[in-house]
Design a protein around this motif. Structure first.
Motif, PDB file in Angstrom:
ATOM      1  N   TYR A  14     -10.998   1.838  -8.927  1.00 11.34           N
ATOM      2  CA  TYR A  14     -11.061   1.320  -7.557  1.00 11.34           C
ATOM      3  C   TYR A  14     -10.062   2.011  -6.629  1.00 11.34           C
ATOM      4  CZ  TYR A  14     -13.895  -2.500  -9.422  1.00 11.34           C
ATOM      5  OH  TYR A  14     -14.872  -3.220 -10.018  1.00 11.34           O
ATOM      6  N   ILE A  15      -8.882   2.315  -7.164  1.00  8.63           N
ATOM      7  CA  ILE A  15      -7.898   2.935  -6.272  1.00  8.63           C
ATOM      8  C   ILE A  15      -8.095   4.443  -6.175  1.00  8.63           C
ATOM      9  CG2 ILE A  15      -6.114   1.156  -6.613  1.00  8.63           C
ATOM     10  CD1 ILE A  15      -4.643   3.236  -8.370  1.00  8.63           C
ATOM     11  N   PRO A  17     -10.409   6.672  -5.085  1.00  6.00           N
ATOM     12  CA  PRO A  17     -10.724   7.397  -3.838  1.00  6.00           C
ATOM     13  C   PRO A  17      -9.540   7.416  -2.880  1.00  6.00           C
ATOM     14  CG  PRO A  17     -12.423   5.758  -4.324  1.00  6.00           C
ATOM     15  CD  PRO A  17     -11.306   5.522  -5.289  1.00  6.00           C
ATOM     16  N   SER A  18      -8.886   6.263  -2.751  1.00  5.03           N
ATOM     17  CA  SER A  18      -7.749   6.158  -1.845  1.00  5.03           C
ATOM     18  C   SER A  18      -6.595   7.044  -2.300  1.00  5.03           C
ATOM     19  CB  SER A  18      -7.320   4.690  -1.764  1.00  5.03           C
ATOM     20  OG  SER A  18      -6.074   4.564  -1.159  1.00  5.03           O
ATOM     21  N   LEU A  21      -7.405  10.857  -1.860  1.00  2.01           N
ATOM     22  CA  LEU A  21      -7.296  11.261  -0.456  1.00  2.01           C
ATOM     23  C   LEU A  21      -5.841  11.288   0.002  1.00  2.01           C
ATOM     24  CD1 LEU A  21     -10.297   9.463   1.282  1.00  2.01           C
ATOM     25  CD2 LEU A  21      -9.914  11.906   1.099  1.00  2.01           C
ATOM     26  N   THR A  22      -5.073  10.283  -0.410  1.00  3.88           N
ATOM     27  CA  THR A  22      -3.672  10.231   0.011  1.00  3.88           C
ATOM     28  C   THR A  22      -2.885  11.412  -0.558  1.00  3.88           C
ATOM     29  OG1 THR A  22      -3.801   7.840   0.076  1.00  3.88           O
ATOM     30  CG2 THR A  22      -1.604   8.788   0.077  1.00  3.88           C
ATOM     31  N   ILE A  27       0.259  13.774   0.693  1.00  3.52           N
ATOM     32  CA  ILE A  27       1.415  14.200  -0.096  1.00  3.52           C
ATOM     33  C   ILE A  27       1.417  15.711  -0.316  1.00  3.52           C
ATOM     34  CG2 ILE A  27       2.558  13.975  -2.338  1.00  3.52           C
ATOM     35  CD1 ILE A  27       1.472  11.065  -2.359  1.00  3.52           C
ATOM     36  N   MET A 220       9.271   5.864  17.409  1.00  2.44           N
ATOM     37  CA  MET A 220       8.535   6.854  16.624  1.00  2.44           C
ATOM     38  C   MET A 220       7.367   7.432  17.413  1.00  2.44           C
ATOM     39  SD  MET A 220       8.659   5.213  12.796  1.00  2.44           S
ATOM     40  CE  MET A 220       7.504   6.331  12.094  1.00  2.44           C
TER      41      MET A 220
ATOM     42  N   VAL B  85     -13.071   2.863   1.172  1.00  2.00           N
ATOM     43  CA  VAL B  85     -11.940   3.365   0.392  1.00  2.00           C
ATOM     44  C   VAL B  85     -10.779   2.360   0.394  1.00  2.00           C
ATOM     45  CG1 VAL B  85     -10.136   5.126   0.410  1.00  2.00           C
ATOM     46  CG2 VAL B  85     -12.517   5.799   0.665  1.00  2.00           C
ATOM     47  N   ALA B  89      -9.331  -0.144  -2.747  1.00  2.00           N
ATOM     48  CA  ALA B  89      -7.940   0.027  -3.174  1.00  2.00           C
ATOM     49  C   ALA B  89      -7.144  -1.246  -2.932  1.00  2.00           C
ATOM     50  CB  ALA B  89      -7.305   1.197  -2.435  1.00  2.00           C
ATOM     51  N   VAL B 107       4.857   4.246  -2.244  1.00  2.00           N
ATOM     52  CA  VAL B 107       4.493   5.533  -1.642  1.00  2.00           C
ATOM     53  C   VAL B 107       3.668   5.305  -0.372  1.00  2.00           C
ATOM     54  CG1 VAL B 107       3.132   7.632  -1.976  1.00  2.00           C
ATOM     55  CG2 VAL B 107       4.608   6.812  -3.803  1.00  2.00           C
ATOM     56  N   TYR B 108       2.736   4.360  -0.431  1.00  2.00           N
ATOM     57  CA  TYR B 108       1.892   4.107   0.741  1.00  2.00           C
ATOM     58  C   TYR B 108       2.728   3.625   1.924  1.00  2.00           C
ATOM     59  CZ  TYR B 108      -2.661   4.776  -1.450  1.00  2.00           C
ATOM     60  OH  TYR B 108      -3.770   5.306  -2.039  1.00  2.00           O
ATOM     61  N   MET B 111       4.746   6.582   3.273  1.00  2.00           N
ATOM     62  CA  MET B 111       3.912   7.541   4.018  1.00  2.00           C
ATOM     63  C   MET B 111       3.742   7.145   5.481  1.00  2.00           C
ATOM     64  SD  MET B 111       2.958   9.976   2.005  1.00  2.00           S
ATOM     65  CE  MET B 111       1.537  10.665   2.814  1.00  2.00           C
ATOM     66  N   MET B 112       3.919   5.848   5.748  1.00  2.00           N
ATOM     67  CA  MET B 112       3.767   5.418   7.135  1.00  2.00           C
ATOM     68  C   MET B 112       4.949   5.854   7.994  1.00  2.00           C
ATOM     69  SD  MET B 112       2.101   1.683   6.513  1.00  2.00           S
ATOM     70  CE  MET B 112       1.883   1.212   8.214  1.00  2.00           C
ATOM     71  N   ALA B 147      -7.039   6.695   4.383  1.00  3.76           N
ATOM     72  CA  ALA B 147      -7.089   6.222   3.002  1.00  3.76           C
ATOM     73  C   ALA B 147      -5.993   5.209   2.702  1.00  3.76           C
ATOM     74  CB  ALA B 147      -6.980   7.403   2.044  1.00  3.76           C
ATOM     75  N   GLY B 148      -5.019   5.108   3.571  1.00  2.00           N
ATOM     76  CA  GLY B 148      -3.922   4.166   3.307  1.00  2.00           C
ATOM     77  C   GLY B 148      -3.480   3.569   4.622  1.00  2.00           C
TER      78      GLY B 148
END
Lengths: 298, 276
Positions: A14-15, A17-18, A21-22, A27, A220, B85, B89, B107-108, B111-112, B147-148
Motif C-alpha cells: 500500500y505504501i 507507490p507513495s 514517488l517520494t 529524496i 518559508m 497514492v 499510504a 522522512v515525510y 520533506m515538508m 505523493a506525500g
C-alpha cells in the motif's frame, strides 16, 4: 508468523507507490544535488570533480548576494503588508457581522488563481506605457508611476504578492481565532476591557502556537516564491527584482527565460544547497526566538 | 458617537480591502472584452462594444483549445493519482504496524521543510528521459502527483480519527484489508477526500514551473499557464493585451466555478492544512 508477514507485505504494497514517488522525485534529487555540488557540470558532456570550487564561487558571486538581499526585502515587505491586514480582517470577520461569508469569499478568492496567470494580468495592469493602472490614475487626474521601472518594480512585486496572500493568511488566522473560547472574551467584556485591550491581552497571546505556525509558513513561502516575479519582470529591470530562487532557476534552465546565462548545474546545486540552508536557518532562528518569547510570557 | 465612527471605519476598511482585491479581476474581465486599441488608449472603463470574439479568437487561433484540454488532463489525472497514492499510504500508516513506519513518517514530515526549489526538477527530468516518459502526458501526471506532504498528512490524521471498531468488526467477518480500505475507510473519508481533491486540483491547474520545464520543446503538451505566459512575449509579432486577458479569463473561469460551488470545502482545506 506467516500472518504477520502477510500483514507487513500488505502494508508495504500500500505504501509502495507513495514511497517510490517520494524517493524518486523528492529524496533522489537531494542526493543528486549533494553529489553535483562538488562537480563542474554544464548539463552536457562529462562532469569533472572540482572539490570545493563551487562553494568558493558562492562567496564571490555578488549577483547572488544581491539576489539574497532582494529576497529579504521582498519577504519582509510582503509579510509586513500581508500579515497585519490578514489578521485584522480575520478578527473582524470572527465577530458577528452582516455579509460575513460573502466577504470571506471575496477575500479568499485571489488565492484560487494561478500565480503565473495573474502575473500576466498584472503585467498588463502595471505596465508603464498604457498600463491599465496608469490609465485609471490619468482618468482620476492623478500622477502616474513607472510601476515596473527600477525604482518601483520591487514595490509592485510586493503589492502583487500581498494581493495573492492576504486571503490565505486571513483564513489561517480565522482557524486559529475559532480555537479561542468565546467565554474568555465575554468575561473580559464584563470586566470592561476595550476592543484594543481584548485584542492585545487575549487574542494575540491565545493565538500564540497557531501564530507561530502561520509565521513559519509565511517566512518559508515568502523566501521561496519567485513564480510571479519570473513572469512579471524576469528579475529586471537590471536585477532590481532578482530574488534568490529566480536566480537558481536561471542557473538551471536559462533557455526558457531568454537569458544570456549558460546552464550551470554544478554551481546551481551549490546555490540550491545554500538557499535551503538560509531558509532553514531563518525559520530555525524564528522558532527559537518565539519559544523564548513564549517562555517569558508564561 | 464613538461607536458609530468605529463601525464606519471598520466598514471602510472591509470594503476598501474587498474593492482592491477584486479590482485586478474586474480589470481583466473588462479588458478581455475590449479591442486592443481601446485597451491601450484607455479612455473608458467599460468597453465601447463588447468584443466576445476575443474569446473565440484566443480559443482557436491562439491554440487555447489545446492548452485547456492539456490542463484538464493534467489536473484531473494528477488529482486522481494524488488521491489514490496518498489514501493508500495514509491507510497503511494509520492502520497497520510495520517496520519502517516511524521512519516513513519522520522522512515525510522532514520533506515538508527541505526545499531545493526548482533544482529537484533537473534530476527528475533526467529520470523521466531515462524512462522514456519526458515527452508524454503520463510523465507530467506522474511529476504532478503529490505523493506525500499535506495531502498525506490530512488523510493520515483523518483515518486515525475513524473508530477502529468498524475495521475490527469487518475483519472478524473475514474481510481482507483492501476490502476494509475500499468499502469502509474510503467512504468514511469522503469529506477529507473532497477537500484534498480541491487542493490537488488547484495545485495542478495553476502549476506553472513544472510544466514549463517539461514542455519547453513540446508546445503541444503545454497547459494554459505555460501557453499564456508564452504569449506575453508576443505572438504573431505585436503584443495583444486583449487576447492575453481573454486567455487569463479562460484559465480563471473553471477555478471560479469550482470556488463558487465548493466554497465551504475550500475554507476547510486551509483549516485542515494548518492542523494537519
Amino acid at each position: 508468523m506467516n500472518r504477520k508477514w502477510k500483514h507487513h507485505a500488505e502494508a508495504y504494497l500500500y505504501i509502495s507507490p507513495s514511497v517510490i514517488l517520494t524517493v524518486a522525485l523528492g529524496i533522489y534529487p537531494i542526493l543528486w544535488a549533494l553529489r553535483y555540488m562538488f562537480y563542474d557540470y554544464k548539463g552536457y558532456g562529462e562532469a569533472t570533480f572540482v572539490g570545493l570550487y563551487n562553494f568558493r564561487r558562492l562567496f564571490r558571486d555578488e549577483y547572488l548576494w544581491d539576489a539574497i538581499w532582494n529576497t529579504f526585502v521582498f519577504a519582509g515587505g510582503k509579510m509586513l503588508l500581508t500579515l497585519p491586514v490578514a489578521l485584522l480582517l480575520a478578527v473582524i470577520l470572527n465577530g458577528k457581522l452582516k455579509g460575513r461569508n460573502l466577504l470571506r469569499g471575496i477575500y479568499f478568492m485571489p488565492t484560487i488563481f494561478s500565480t503565473a496567470v495573474m502575473a500576466v494580468v498584472f503585467y498588463i495592469i502595471f505596465n508603464t506605457y498604457n498600463g491599465l493602472l496608469n490609465q485609471l490614475l490619468k482618468l482620476a487626474g492623478l500622477p502616474t508611476l513607472e510601476w515596473l521601472g527600477t525604482e518601483y518594480a520591487m514595490l509592485t512585486c510586493i503589492l502583487i504578492a500581498a494581493w495573492g496572500g492576504i486571503g490565505n493568511y486571513m483564513l489561517l488566522f480565522l482557524a486559529g481565532l475559532q480555537g479561542i473560547p468565546k467565554d474568555v472574551y465575554e468575561s473580559a467584556e464584563l470586566d470592561g476591557a476595550t476592543g484594543a485591550r481584548r485584542f492585545w491581552s487575549i487574542t494575540i497571546p491565545m493565538l500564540g502556537p497557531v501564530l507561530n505556525i502561520i509565521m513559519m509558513l509565511a517566512i518559508m513561502s515568502a523566501l521561496e516564491s519567485y513564480e510571479a516575479i519570473m513572469v512579471l519582470t524576469g528579475g529586471g529591470p537590471s536585477g532590481a527584482t532578482e530574488v534568490m530562487h529566480l536566480y537558481l532557476y536561471k542557473l538551471l534552465f536559462p533557455v526558457s527565460t531568454g537569458e544570456s546565462m549558460a546552464q550551470d548545474i554544478g554551481y546551481g546545486s551549490a546555490v540550491a544547497m545554500l538557499l535551503a540552508l538560509i531558509v532553514g536557518a531563518i525559520t530555525g532562528i524564528y522558532l527559537y526566538l518565539s519559544r523564548k518569547l513564549n517562555d517569558v510570557h508564561s | 458617537m464613538k461607536r458609530m465612527t468605529g463601525r464606519l471605519l471598520m466598514w471602510a476598511f472591509l470594503l476598501t480591502a474587498a474593492a482592491l482585491l477584486l479590482l485586478p479581476i474586474g480589470l481583466a474581465v473588462l479588458g478581455s472584452l475590449k479591442t486592443n486599441q481601446e485597451l491601450t488608449a484607455g479612455t473608458a472603463i467599460l468597453p465601447q462594444a463588447w468584443q466576445f470574439d476575443n474569446y473565440g479568437y484566443t480559443w482557436k487561433e491562439a491554440k487555447f483549445s489545446v492548452y485547456v484540454w492539456n490542463s484538464v488532463i493534467y489536473s484531473v489525472g494528477a488529482t486522481l493519482t494524488t488521491l489514490a497514492v496518498c489514501a493508500l499510504a495514509a491507510y497503511a500508516a494509520a492502520r497497520k504496524t510495520f517496520p519502517g513506519r516511524k521512519l516513513m513518517l519522520a522522512v515525510y514530515s522532514a520533506m515538508m521543510f527541505i526545499h531545493m526549489g526548482v533544482l529537484t526538477l533537473k534530476p527528475a527530468y533526467q529520470l523521466m528521459v531515462e524512462l522514456g516518459l519526458h515527452k508524454s502526458v503520463f510523465g507530467l501526471i506522474i511529476m504532478m502527483t503529490g505523493a506525500g506532504g499535506t495531502t498525506f498528512f490530512i488523510l493520515y490524521a483523518f483515518i486515525r480519527g475513524i473508530s477502529r471498531d468498524l475495521d475490527e468488526a469487518a475483519m472478524i467477518d473475514g474481510a481482507g484489508s483492501f476490502y476494509i480500505f475500499s468499502r469502509i475507510i474510503l467512504p468514511l473519508c469522503t469529506p477529507a477526500l473532497g477537500v484534498v481533491a480541491l487542493f490537488a486540483f488547484r495545485g495542478a491547474w495553476n502549476n506553472y514551473i513544472l510544466p514549463l520545464v517539461f514542455t519547453m520543446s513540446q508546445p503541444d503538451l503545454q497547459p494554459l499557464t505555460v501557453g499564456l505566459a508564452n504569449i506575453r512575449y508576443g505572438f504573431g509579432g505585436a503584443v495583444q493585451s486583449h487576447l492575453m486577458l481573454a486567455g487569463a479569463c479562460i484559465s480563471m473561469i473553471p477555478m471560479l466555478l469550482i470556488y463558487v460551488l465548493a466554497n465551504k470545502s475550500f475554507v476547510q482545506m486551509n483549516v485542515g492544512a494548518l492542523k494537519g
